[in-house]
Design a protein around this motif. Structure first.
Motif, mmCIF file in Angstrom:
data_model
loop_
_atom_site.group_PDB
_atom_site.id
_atom_site.type_symbol
_atom_site.label_atom_id
_atom_site.label_comp_id
_atom_site.label_asym_id
_atom_site.label_seq_id
_atom_site.Cartn_x
_atom_site.Cartn_y
_atom_site.Cartn_z
ATOM 1 N N ASN A 261 7.823 -6.644 -8.543
ATOM 2 C CA ASN A 261 7.152 -7.874 -8.993
ATOM 3 C C ASN A 261 5.631 -7.742 -9.025
ATOM 4 O OD1 ASN A 261 9.465 -9.950 -9.232
ATOM 5 N ND2 ASN A 261 9.842 -8.966 -7.256
ATOM 6 N N HIS A 262 5.165 -6.528 -8.736
ATOM 7 C CA HIS A 262 3.724 -6.215 -8.833
ATOM 8 C C HIS A 262 2.870 -7.200 -8.039
ATOM 9 C CE1 HIS A 262 4.907 -3.394 -11.916
ATOM 10 N NE2 HIS A 262 5.537 -4.375 -12.535
ATOM 11 N N ILE A 263 3.269 -7.465 -6.834
ATOM 12 C CA ILE A 263 2.468 -8.393 -6.023
ATOM 13 C C ILE A 263 1.605 -7.608 -5.023
ATOM 14 C CG2 ILE A 263 4.076 -10.336 -6.223
ATOM 15 C CD1 ILE A 263 4.965 -9.699 -3.294
ATOM 16 N N VAL A 264 0.486 -8.223 -4.677
ATOM 17 C CA VAL A 264 -0.395 -7.651 -3.657
ATOM 18 C C VAL A 264 0.102 -8.128 -2.290
ATOM 19 C CG1 VAL A 264 -2.759 -7.680 -2.729
ATOM 20 C CG2 VAL A 264 -2.367 -7.599 -5.218
ATOM 21 N N VAL A 265 0.236 -7.190 -1.369
ATOM 22 C CA VAL A 265 0.678 -7.559 -0.011
ATOM 23 C C VAL A 265 -0.366 -7.089 1.005
ATOM 24 C CG1 VAL A 265 2.474 -7.328 1.748
ATOM 25 C CG2 VAL A 265 3.105 -7.347 -0.677
ATOM 26 N N TYR A 266 -0.882 -8.014 1.766
ATOM 27 C CA TYR A 266 -1.811 -7.690 2.857
ATOM 28 C C TYR A 266 -1.117 -8.007 4.184
ATOM 29 C CZ TYR A 266 -6.307 -6.552 0.671
ATOM 30 O OH TYR A 266 -7.323 -5.926 0.012
ATOM 31 N N ILE A 267 -1.348 -7.142 5.160
ATOM 32 C CA ILE A 267 -0.771 -7.381 6.497
ATOM 33 C C ILE A 267 -1.911 -7.672 7.457
ATOM 34 C CG2 ILE A 267 0.633 -6.415 8.352
ATOM 35 C CD1 ILE A 267 1.804 -4.532 6.145
ATOM 36 N N GLU A 268 -1.777 -8.761 8.181
ATOM 37 C CA GLU A 268 -2.861 -9.177 9.058
ATOM 38 C C GLU A 268 -2.812 -8.376 10.356
ATOM 39 O OE1 GLU A 268 -3.019 -12.077 11.707
ATOM 40 O OE2 GLU A 268 -5.018 -12.825 11.258
ATOM 41 N N LEU A 269 -3.610 -7.326 10.427
ATOM 42 C CA LEU A 269 -3.705 -6.490 11.633
ATOM 43 C C LEU A 269 -5.159 -6.528 12.084
ATOM 44 C CD1 LEU A 269 -1.487 -3.576 10.344
ATOM 45 C CD2 LEU A 269 -0.963 -4.974 12.356
ATOM 46 N N GLU A 270 -5.463 -7.496 12.925
ATOM 47 C CA GLU A 270 -6.862 -7.794 13.223
ATOM 48 C C GLU A 270 -7.607 -6.666 13.935
ATOM 49 O OE1 GLU A 270 -7.411 -10.796 16.237
ATOM 50 O OE2 GLU A 270 -5.360 -10.550 16.913
ATOM 51 N N MET A 271 -6.879 -5.786 14.627
ATOM 52 C CA MET A 271 -7.591 -4.714 15.328
ATOM 53 C C MET A 271 -8.265 -3.738 14.360
ATOM 54 S SD MET A 271 -7.483 -5.610 18.327
ATOM 55 C CE MET A 271 -8.474 -4.230 18.846
ATOM 56 N N ARG A 272 -7.804 -3.716 13.131
ATOM 57 C CA ARG A 272 -8.432 -2.850 12.132
ATOM 58 C C ARG A 272 -9.840 -3.328 11.766
ATOM 59 N NH1 ARG A 272 -5.900 1.044 8.806
ATOM 60 N NH2 ARG A 272 -4.006 1.720 9.855
ATOM 61 N N TRP A 273 -10.173 -4.553 12.169
ATOM 62 C CA TRP A 273 -11.466 -5.127 11.784
ATOM 63 C C TRP A 273 -12.515 -4.959 12.881
ATOM 64 C CZ3 TRP A 273 -8.794 -10.483 10.865
ATOM 65 C CH2 TRP A 273 -7.770 -10.325 9.911
ATOM 66 N N LYS A 274 -12.177 -4.270 13.948
ATOM 67 C CA LYS A 274 -13.085 -4.183 15.093
ATOM 68 C C LYS A 274 -14.027 -2.983 14.966
ATOM 69 C CE LYS A 274 -10.923 -7.564 17.199
ATOM 70 N NZ LYS A 274 -11.538 -8.882 17.431
ATOM 71 N N ARG B 40 -7.444 -10.382 -8.242
ATOM 72 C CA ARG B 40 -8.205 -10.674 -9.455
ATOM 73 C C ARG B 40 -8.573 -9.428 -10.260
ATOM 74 N NH1 ARG B 40 -6.506 -15.352 -9.651
ATOM 75 N NH2 ARG B 40 -7.639 -17.143 -8.799
ATOM 76 N N ASN B 41 -8.862 -8.342 -9.534
ATOM 77 C CA ASN B 41 -9.403 -7.154 -10.198
ATOM 78 C C ASN B 41 -8.461 -5.959 -10.239
ATOM 79 O OD1 ASN B 41 -11.837 -8.661 -10.349
ATOM 80 N ND2 ASN B 41 -12.341 -8.016 -8.261
ATOM 81 N N GLY B 42 -7.300 -6.103 -9.631
ATOM 82 C CA GLY B 42 -6.358 -4.988 -9.632
ATOM 83 C C GLY B 42 -6.808 -3.826 -8.766
ATOM 84 N N THR B 43 -7.712 -4.092 -7.819
ATOM 85 C CA THR B 43 -8.171 -3.029 -6.916
ATOM 86 C C THR B 43 -7.212 -2.902 -5.733
ATOM 87 O OG1 THR B 43 -9.581 -4.694 -5.895
ATOM 88 C CG2 THR B 43 -10.622 -3.222 -7.494
ATOM 89 N N ASP B 44 -7.461 -1.929 -4.869
ATOM 90 C CA ASP B 44 -6.612 -1.759 -3.684
ATOM 91 C C ASP B 44 -7.495 -1.547 -2.458
ATOM 92 O OD1 ASP B 44 -4.711 -1.285 -1.811
ATOM 93 O OD2 ASP B 44 -4.037 0.631 -2.638
ATOM 94 N N ASN B 45 -7.838 -2.637 -1.812
ATOM 95 C CA ASN B 45 -8.707 -2.570 -0.625
ATOM 96 C C ASN B 45 -7.943 -2.835 0.673
ATOM 97 O OD1 ASN B 45 -11.322 -2.128 -1.901
ATOM 98 N ND2 ASN B 45 -11.018 -4.154 -2.801
ATOM 99 N N ALA B 46 -6.632 -2.889 0.588
ATOM 100 C CA ALA B 46 -5.855 -3.188 1.801
ATOM 101 C C ALA B 46 -6.044 -2.076 2.830
ATOM 102 C CB ALA B 46 -4.380 -3.325 1.445
ATOM 103 N N ALA B 47 -6.347 -2.476 4.063
ATOM 104 C CA ALA B 47 -6.527 -1.475 5.122
ATOM 105 C C ALA B 47 -5.206 -0.780 5.421
ATOM 106 C CB ALA B 47 -7.064 -2.152 6.378
ATOM 107 N N VAL B 48 -4.132 -1.533 5.350
ATOM 108 C CA VAL B 48 -2.811 -0.980 5.648
ATOM 109 C C VAL B 48 -1.829 -1.470 4.591
ATOM 110 C CG1 VAL B 48 -1.038 -0.720 7.417
ATOM 111 C CG2 VAL B 48 -3.363 -1.333 8.093
ATOM 112 N N SER B 49 -1.145 -0.551 3.962
ATOM 113 C CA SER B 49 -0.160 -0.963 2.955
ATOM 114 C C SER B 49 1.163 -1.303 3.638
ATOM 115 C CB SER B 49 0.063 0.163 1.943
ATOM 116 O OG SER B 49 0.756 1.220 2.566
#
Lengths: 373, 247
Positions: free
Chosen positions: A124-137, A336-345
């Motif tokens: 379905n070509h959807i973007v999936v982000y997983i909320e893993l807050e420790m990756r933001w530290k 919006r832009n079709g980019t891939d910035n997800a820290a974790v797929s």
């Protein structure tokens, strides 16, 4: 930004505690319009108390996800925040409508379900982000930099703990094995304690070790100690050791090691008994030295509260600390832009949850478990 | 202030405070290379010295452990490279068995040279997790934390957010980027470093009959079997039962 360009977002469940933060973050994001939320009546009562009576002002409220999605075909993205058991149902409702998903940290511990999520996302070509807050530290990035500098020599061991209170008292589903782990499996044969506790709730350090060492789990061995809470039916003290594929040994401790008032109903300041609500600390040892790191804000304050004389320790985030906003903005940008910035797929994160499952299997068998490639 | 320069002097100083005159001949023997701990010789009989049991923080944890109804304990310790990881593990096994009030029944161990992690299940089904390393400079104090959790409370020898061992005095000067530290505790052992103070106190307590060491030789043999089981577990990648001595 005009309303028609804003990302139309919905929230389901509100059972995961992080929904609160994501909802707050999205409300203040100018590129987002929260269209509707769906949750159980009890969750509404709790969150209106926590966020204020106007918490959902201007947002359509539903008590059924499907009804919400059917009534709002303009929804483009959704925070799937139900109990872990409901994630598959929520994910399918979204994916089949082409709705992009922000998933909580444990999409599913059922690997058949997990593969189905991967398939649905691809088809379905959807973007999936997983909320893993420790990756933001920032401390995590600093540790990676120190390791890369060679100051510690060859890395030999990585030890970490992710302690928290047990949310079972105010988020009851987190101590119901079917809701948290997806099914009821005794921790050992004949045990009255079941999978679905601390190990299920705290995958962060299992993710961080893979990120910091750029390696995957080879073998894991785990033990669950006797529970320290009489009322819990899932594990609260659990220890995992083993070896990564690059030879580094590890000890990961995701225990609910910090006590809480057992009658707490609403999340609030009266939450922690000792020592903090959440702690994430780690030690990395190499042939030339070792480092100790606090990646969850080392700058504590202690206080004695007036009246109750209750002693407590707190950490305060900066007013401008909004790494969740970066997470949300990357999500919007990818849509919006079709980019891939997800820290974790979604695919990448599966291996982290596989390690947690292997740890559960190890506790059950009483022997180490080797992870397959 | 007269400074105490040796452990033996420290012992004599403590004994004089209590007007104690031991009626046995004693000798302190520091661990030689390859030994797992120091020893005390009492009238010719050699006993292993579990001196860490007189560390005030360990004592505090041990005293409160029974009423906490313990479930598990974490022993995270990093020592000097020269101290050796076997010696560190020997010491920490004793602390774990002391706190958890049970012998180790089985172990699973991963060894990586200067670092070693081990999960131990006690006979009473409590769990001990060991996170050990021997990488520090000889002049750096042992680091880490002992912490246990029980059905009725917990205790730790590091307070919230504290990462490294604390000292009594931190001297900041314009000449040095890092502070010079001192950890003087008892006036009658002024001059000894913290570890030697603990060792002297332990010997003094033994000589005054305050500390029963009658089973320390037996414990020493058991800890050696635990070390052997840890090595076997690492070699075979299997959880390994401790083979107790045949009676």
């Amino acid at each position: 930004m005009s309303n028609d360009k804003k990302l139309k977002v919905a929230v389901t469940g509100f059972e995961n505690g992080h929904c609160f933060y994501l909802y707050q973050g999205l409300r203040s994001e100018p590129d987002v319009e929260i269209v509707a939320v769906s949750f159980a009546p009890r969750a509404r009562i709790i969150y209106e108390k926590r966020l204020g009576e106007d918490a959902f002002k201007g947002v359509d409220i539903y008590y059924d996800e499907k009804e919400m999605f059917d009534a709002h075909p303009e929804i483009e993205a959704c925070i799937c925040g139900g109990s872990n058991r409901k994630h598959m149902h929520e994910f399918r409702l979204c994916a089949e409508r082409g709705i992009h998903v922000i998933s909580m940290k444990a999409p599913s511990y059922d690997m058949v379900e997990y593969d189905e999520m991967i398939r649905l996302a691809k088809e379905n070509h959807i973007v999936v982000y997983i909320e893993l807050e420790m990756r933001w530290k920032a401390a995590i990035e600093r540790i990676r930099e120190i390791i890369a500098s060679g100051k510690l020599g060859e890395i030999k061991a990585f030890n970490a703990y992710n302690y928290s209170h047990n949310p079972m008292w105010w988020q009851h589903w987190m101590d119901i094995p079917e809701e948290s782990y997806g099914k009821r499996i005794p921790i050992r044969e004949g045990s009255r304690i079941f999978r679905g506790g601390a190990l299920t709730d705290h995958p962060h350090i299992f993710d961080i070790i893979r990120y910091i060492l750029d390696s995957d789990f080879d073998v894991v061995y785990a033990e669950a100690a006797p529970n320290m809470r009489d009322g819990a039916e899932t594990e609260d003290l659990v220890y995992v050791i083993g070896k990564m594929k690059n030879g580094v040994i590890f000890s990961l401790d995701p225990s609910y090691a910090n006590r809480e008032p057992e009658q707490a109903r609403i999340v609030g300041k009266n939450l922690s008994k000792y020592p903090r609500a959440v702690q994430v600390e780690m030690q990395v040892t190499g042939t030339k030295g070792t480092l100790y790191a606090d990646s969850y804000n080392a700058d504590c304050v202690e206080e004695l509260e007036p009246g109750t004389q209750k002693y407590s320790v707190w950490t305060r985030d900066l007013a401008l600390d909004n790494q969740r906003r970066i997470f949300v903005r990357n999500f919007i940008s990818d849509i919006r832009n079709g980019t891939d910035n997800a820290a974790v797929s979604l695919e990448e994160h599966k291996r982290t949850l596989m390690a947690s499952n292997a740890a559960y299997d190890s506790i059950y068998r009483g022997q180490p478990v080797k992870l397959c490639d | 202030m007269k400074k105490i320069l040796t452990i033996e002097e420290g012992v004599r100083s403590v004994l004089s405070v209590y007007n104690a005159v031991p009626d046995i001949k004693w000798e302190y023997r520091p661990a030689e290379e390859g030994c797992l701990t120091d020893a005390i010789v009492l009238d010719g009989a050699v006993y292993p010295l579990f001196w860490w049991r007189c560390d005030t923080q360990i004592m505090a944890l041990a005293e409160n452990a029974p009423e906490r109804k313990l479930c598990s304990m974490k022993l995270n310790r990093t020592c000097a490279k020269s101290y050796g990881i076997d010696r560190l593990m020997y010491q920490e096994i004793d602390i774990a068995e002391l706190m958890l009030d049970s012998k180790i029944e089985s172990v699973m161990c991963f060894d990586n040279g200067c670092a070693r992690n081990m999960l131990a299940t006690m006979k009473n089904k409590r769990v001990a997790i060991f996170e050990l390393a021997a990488v520090l400079n000889d002049c750096t104090a042992e680091q880490g934390r002992h912490i246990y959790w029980g059905q009725d409370g917990m205790a730790s020898d590091r307070v919230v957010s504290q990462k490294v061992a604390s000292d009594a005095i931190y001297l900041f000067s314009e000449d040095e980027a890092k502070p010079e530290v001192f950890n003087d505790i008892f006036i009658y052992m002024y001059g000894l470093n913290k570890t030697d103070v603990v060792k002297a106190a332990c010997i003094a307590e033994i000589l005054m009959g305050w500390r029963d060491i009658s089973d320390w030789k037996e414990k020493d043999a058991h800890y050696r079997r635990c070390l052997a089981a840890a090595a076997e577990s690492d070699r075979t990648c299997r959880r390994t039962l401790i083979r107790e001595a045949e009676v």
